[in-house]
Design a protein around this motif. Structure first.
Motif, PDB file in Angstrom:
ATOM      1  N   ASN A 123       0.814  -1.215   0.000  1.00 42.30           N
ATOM      2  CA  ASN A 123       0.000   0.000   0.000  1.00 42.30           C
ATOM      3  C   ASN A 123       0.850   1.269   0.000  1.00 42.30           C
ATOM      4  OD1 ASN A 123      -2.446  -1.483   0.142  1.00 42.30           O
ATOM      5  ND2 ASN A 123      -2.176  -1.755   2.337  1.00 42.30           N
ATOM      6  N   PHE A 124       2.172   1.103   0.069  1.00 39.33           N
ATOM      7  CA  PHE A 124       3.046   2.277   0.067  1.00 39.33           C
ATOM      8  C   PHE A 124       3.065   2.893  -1.331  1.00 39.33           C
ATOM      9  CE2 PHE A 124       6.077   1.117   3.811  1.00 39.33           C
ATOM     10  CZ  PHE A 124       4.982   1.134   4.657  1.00 39.33           C
ATOM     11  N   ASP A 125       2.894   4.177  -1.386  1.00 41.47           N
ATOM     12  CA  ASP A 125       2.921   4.899  -2.661  1.00 41.47           C
ATOM     13  C   ASP A 125       4.250   5.593  -2.898  1.00 41.47           C
ATOM     14  OD1 ASP A 125       0.337   4.117  -3.205  1.00 41.47           O
ATOM     15  OD2 ASP A 125      -0.563   5.895  -2.307  1.00 41.47           O
ATOM     16  N   SER A 126       5.251   5.190  -2.136  1.00 43.72           N
ATOM     17  CA  SER A 126       6.567   5.803  -2.268  1.00 43.72           C
ATOM     18  C   SER A 126       7.626   4.707  -2.194  1.00 43.72           C
ATOM     19  CB  SER A 126       6.782   6.843  -1.159  1.00 43.72           C
ATOM     20  OG  SER A 126       7.988   7.531  -1.348  1.00 43.72           O
ATOM     21  N   ILE A 127       8.651   4.824  -3.027  1.00 42.22           N
ATOM     22  CA  ILE A 127       9.660   3.778  -3.123  1.00 42.22           C
ATOM     23  C   ILE A 127      11.008   4.386  -3.482  1.00 42.22           C
ATOM     24  CG2 ILE A 127       9.053   3.402  -5.550  1.00 42.22           C
ATOM     25  CD1 ILE A 127       9.791   0.493  -5.230  1.00 42.22           C
ATOM     26  N   VAL A 128      12.071   3.781  -2.960  1.00 40.21           N
ATOM     27  CA  VAL A 128      13.427   4.129  -3.392  1.00 40.21           C
ATOM     28  C   VAL A 128      13.881   3.030  -4.340  1.00 40.21           C
ATOM     29  CG1 VAL A 128      15.828   4.426  -2.717  1.00 40.21           C
ATOM     30  CG2 VAL A 128      14.018   5.420  -1.314  1.00 40.21           C
ATOM     31  N   LEU A 129      14.129   3.390  -5.579  1.00 39.46           N
ATOM     32  CA  LEU A 129      14.568   2.440  -6.602  1.00 39.46           C
ATOM     33  C   LEU A 129      16.030   2.701  -6.919  1.00 39.46           C
ATOM     34  CD1 LEU A 129      13.285   0.230  -8.560  1.00 39.46           C
ATOM     35  CD2 LEU A 129      13.484   2.007 -10.302  1.00 39.46           C
ATOM     36  N   GLU A 130      16.823   1.637  -6.874  1.00 43.00           N
ATOM     37  CA  GLU A 130      18.268   1.780  -7.088  1.00 43.00           C
ATOM     38  C   GLU A 130      18.720   0.828  -8.185  1.00 43.00           C
ATOM     39  OE1 GLU A 130      21.048   2.372  -3.662  1.00 43.00           O
ATOM     40  OE2 GLU A 130      21.801   0.423  -4.307  1.00 43.00           O
ATOM     41  N   VAL A 131      19.514   1.348  -9.112  1.00 47.46           N
ATOM     42  CA  VAL A 131      20.093   0.543 -10.191  1.00 47.46           C
ATOM     43  C   VAL A 131      21.609   0.625 -10.065  1.00 47.46           C
ATOM     44  CG1 VAL A 131      20.353   0.271 -12.690  1.00 47.46           C
ATOM     45  CG2 VAL A 131      18.135   0.930 -11.729  1.00 47.46           C
ATOM     46  N   GLN A 132      22.262  -0.547 -10.056  1.00 46.14           N
ATOM     47  CA  GLN A 132      23.711  -0.574  -9.864  1.00 46.14           C
ATOM     48  C   GLN A 132      24.351  -1.506 -10.886  1.00 46.14           C
ATOM     49  OE1 GLN A 132      24.912  -1.530  -5.904  1.00 46.14           O
ATOM     50  NE2 GLN A 132      27.055  -1.055  -6.248  1.00 46.14           N
ATOM     51  N   ALA A 133      25.451  -1.053 -11.496  1.00 43.56           N
ATOM     52  CA  ALA A 133      26.176  -1.881 -12.462  1.00 43.56           C
ATOM     53  C   ALA A 133      26.790  -3.068 -11.749  1.00 43.56           C
ATOM     54  CB  ALA A 133      27.256  -1.054 -13.154  1.00 43.56           C
ATOM     55  N   GLY A 134      26.777  -4.229 -12.430  1.00 42.99           N
ATOM     56  CA  GLY A 134      27.354  -5.434 -11.847  1.00 42.99           C
ATOM     57  C   GLY A 134      28.525  -5.928 -12.658  1.00 42.99           C
ATOM     58  N   VAL A 135      28.463  -7.194 -13.051  1.00 36.34           N
ATOM     59  CA  VAL A 135      29.551  -7.806 -13.815  1.00 36.34           C
ATOM     60  C   VAL A 135      29.522  -7.297 -15.252  1.00 36.34           C
ATOM     61  CG1 VAL A 135      30.482  -9.990 -14.659  1.00 36.34           C
ATOM     62  CG2 VAL A 135      29.448  -9.868 -12.375  1.00 36.34           C
ATOM     63  N   GLY A 136      30.672  -6.933 -15.771  1.00 38.33           N
ATOM     64  CA  GLY A 136      30.732  -6.516 -17.175  1.00 38.33           C
ATOM     65  C   GLY A 136      31.415  -5.195 -17.431  1.00 38.33           C
ATOM     66  N   GLY A 137      31.965  -4.580 -16.404  1.00 37.32           N
ATOM     67  CA  GLY A 137      32.738  -3.356 -16.593  1.00 37.32           C
ATOM     68  C   GLY A 137      31.926  -2.223 -17.196  1.00 37.32           C
ATOM     69  N   GLN A 138      32.526  -1.537 -18.188  1.00 35.84           N
ATOM     70  CA  GLN A 138      31.885  -0.377 -18.805  1.00 35.84           C
ATOM     71  C   GLN A 138      30.568  -0.753 -19.488  1.00 35.84           C
ATOM     72  OE1 GLN A 138      32.537   2.770 -18.620  1.00 35.84           O
ATOM     73  NE2 GLN A 138      34.483   2.640 -17.502  1.00 35.84           N
ATOM     74  N   GLU A 139      30.508  -1.950 -20.057  1.00 36.66           N
ATOM     75  CA  GLU A 139      29.280  -2.375 -20.727  1.00 36.66           C
ATOM     76  C   GLU A 139      28.131  -2.496 -19.716  1.00 36.66           C
ATOM     77  OE1 GLU A 139      26.569  -3.699 -23.623  1.00 36.66           O
ATOM     78  OE2 GLU A 139      28.415  -2.526 -23.691  1.00 36.66           O
ATOM     79  N   ALA A 140      28.437  -2.996 -18.527  1.00 35.86           N
ATOM     80  CA  ALA A 140      27.421  -3.083 -17.477  1.00 35.86           C
ATOM     81  C   ALA A 140      26.964  -1.689 -17.049  1.00 35.86           C
ATOM     82  CB  ALA A 140      27.968  -3.853 -16.281  1.00 35.86           C
ATOM     83  N   MET A 141      27.895  -0.752 -17.011  1.00 33.64           N
ATOM     84  CA  MET A 141      27.552   0.616 -16.620  1.00 33.64           C
ATOM     85  C   MET A 141      26.682   1.300 -17.668  1.00 33.64           C
ATOM     86  SD  MET A 141      31.236   1.784 -15.016  1.00 33.64           S
ATOM     87  CE  MET A 141      32.088   0.706 -13.841  1.00 33.64           C
ATOM     88  N   LEU A 142      26.955   1.037 -18.938  1.00 37.63           N
ATOM     89  CA  LEU A 142      26.121   1.598 -20.006  1.00 37.63           C
ATOM     90  C   LEU A 142      24.713   1.010 -19.953  1.00 37.63           C
ATOM     91  CD1 LEU A 142      28.720   1.512 -22.929  1.00 37.63           C
ATOM     92  CD2 LEU A 142      27.778   3.570 -21.848  1.00 37.63           C
ATOM     93  N   PHE A 143      24.647  -0.289 -19.697  1.00 32.01           N
ATOM     94  CA  PHE A 143      23.341  -0.935 -19.593  1.00 32.01           C
ATOM     95  C   PHE A 143      22.576  -0.441 -18.362  1.00 32.01           C
ATOM     96  CE2 PHE A 143      20.826  -4.810 -18.324  1.00 32.01           C
ATOM     97  CZ  PHE A 143      19.859  -4.667 -19.303  1.00 32.01           C
ATOM     98  N   ALA A 144      23.294  -0.204 -17.273  1.00 28.00           N
ATOM     99  CA  ALA A 144      22.651   0.317 -16.060  1.00 28.00           C
ATOM    100  C   ALA A 144      21.967   1.652 -16.348  1.00 28.00           C
ATOM    101  CB  ALA A 144      23.684   0.471 -14.941  1.00 28.00           C
TER     102      ALA A 144
END
Length: 386
Positions: free
Chosen positions: A131-152
């Motif tokens: 029922n919460f109408d508020s959320i903290v959404l976090e996206v973090q790069a994982g395995v894959g170096g720069q390619e993971a960061m671009l995808f993030a």
């Protein structure tokens, strides 16, 4: 005999929904999932006994109201079924009376479908976090170096677009970009009706398979990013004692022109009892950065408490379900085949470009995931009555 046992086809629509949810992909040949009707009837009889008992007491008012709604749907459902049965003989009439009877029967069948759907949703235990109408959404790069960061970055932009599509408010709380245009980590406070119920299904590891623009040999690379969705409680749900906070200010770093070198707008807050620390430097206003940092801190502390309660109160099986949703691969984005695969549903969606726009396609998939989650929850409840 109670009102809900008289109908042999109780929750007929729920059966069909459950079958559809577990058979999205014709390629997988997964069998339709069926509910044991005896288990369902036992569960509803259990609710009836509980409701009758609560009617004799003045305690647990909220539970009594919840059961009262379910009993109301069941009684209304019985009335609709009786109306359909009473019209059966009239349908055989070849004249106008038979035609009217058919039209009325169709109307009642539509009502029955709606009531069955209400019953399905009512029987699934809900958490207050939904029922919460508020959320903290976090996206973090994982395995894959720069390619993971671009995808993030692409995935984070998909969620920001989705917030716009849903008409939600979004405030950045963290954004660590890279020289090549990707991000190491980005988080946002998102506020809007059903925000947590929607976006909790996005939490987990997302995998991308594609040939990077920097790859000269044309080889496919696999990279991952993680998505975390934390319910953002109000100050009523979790209270932070100001004396437990160490608040520091500093000059913001990164892009931003001369301002970042002259104004101490960046805020770092440490919750001393737990050691949890958050930073925010996304705005020129120190006041706004402090507000956003406190919001993120409140979400982190609430999530910490939530995880602890799951460990202490839930069975090992249920804890593993939660861990799996958070940490294992939930979705693959294959650029070569222009395909998105959600592994929880064994469902393939095509047209990656449209999906990453964060509009109708993502919304449709999340709706299916929510339906899948509700049905799995109902099956889990009914397993105790098998």
């Amino acid at each position: 005999m109670s009102v809900f046992i008289k109908s042999r086809n109780i929750l007929r629509k729920s059966w069909h929904i459950l079958g559809r949810v577990h058979n999205f992909s014709t390629e997988t040949n997964r069998p339709n999932l069926k509910i044991n009707e005896d288990s369902l009837n036992k569960y509803i009889k259990h609710l009836q006994r509980e409701y009758d008992g609560l009617n004799k007491s003045t305690t647990n008012i909220s539970r009594k109201h919840y059961l009262h709604r379910i009993m109301g749907v069941l009684n209304e459902r019985k009335s609709v079924i009786d109306n359909i049965n009473n019209l059966k003989e009239l349908i055989e009439d070849k004249g106008d009376l038979g035609q009217l009877a058919k039209e009325e029967t169709n109307m009642y069948k539509n009502q029955l479908d709606d009531l069955d759907n209400q019953l399905l949703y009512s029987l699934v235990p809900s958490s207050k976090e939904d029922n919460f109408d508020s959320i903290v959404l976090e996206v973090q790069a994982g395995v894959g170096g720069q390619e993971a960061m671009l995808f993030a970055k692409e995935i984070f932009e998909m969620y920001t677009n989705f917030a716009v599509y849903k008409g939600w408010d979004l405030d950045l709380t963290d954004y660590a970009s890279t020289e090549l245009g990707g991000i190491r980590l980005a988080s946002a406070l998102i506020q809007g009706p059903g925000a947590f119920r929607y976006l909790k299904h996005e939490a987990g590891v997302h995998r991308v398979q594609r040939v990077p623009t920097t790859e000269k040999g044309g080889r496919m690379h696999t990279s991952t990013i993680s998505v975390i969705a934390m319910p953002q409680p109000s100050e009523i749900e979790i209270t932070i004692n100001p004396a437990d906070l160490r608040i520091e200010t500093k000059r913001a770093s990164g892009a931003g022109g001369q301002h970042v070198n002259k104004t101490e707008s960046a805020v770092r807050i440490v919750h001393l009892p737990t050691g949890v620390a958050v930073e925010c430097q996304v705005d020129r206003s120190q006041i706004k950065n402090r507000r956003l940092a406190l919001a993120k801190l409140r979400a982190l502390l609430y999530q910490r408490d939530l995880d602890q309660r799951y460990v202490e109160l839930e069975s090992f099986k249920k804890s593993q379900v939660r861990t799996r949703n958070r940490n294992e691969k939930i979705r693959t984005y294959n650029y070569t085949q222009d395909r998105i695969t959600d592994h929880r549903l064994s469902l393939n969606v095509h047209n990656l470009k449209a999906f990453l726009e964060g509009g109708k396609q993502l919304d449709s998939l999340i709706q299916k995931l929510d339906e899948h989650y509700l049905n799995e929850s109902l099956l889990n409840v009914l397993s105790d009555y098998a």
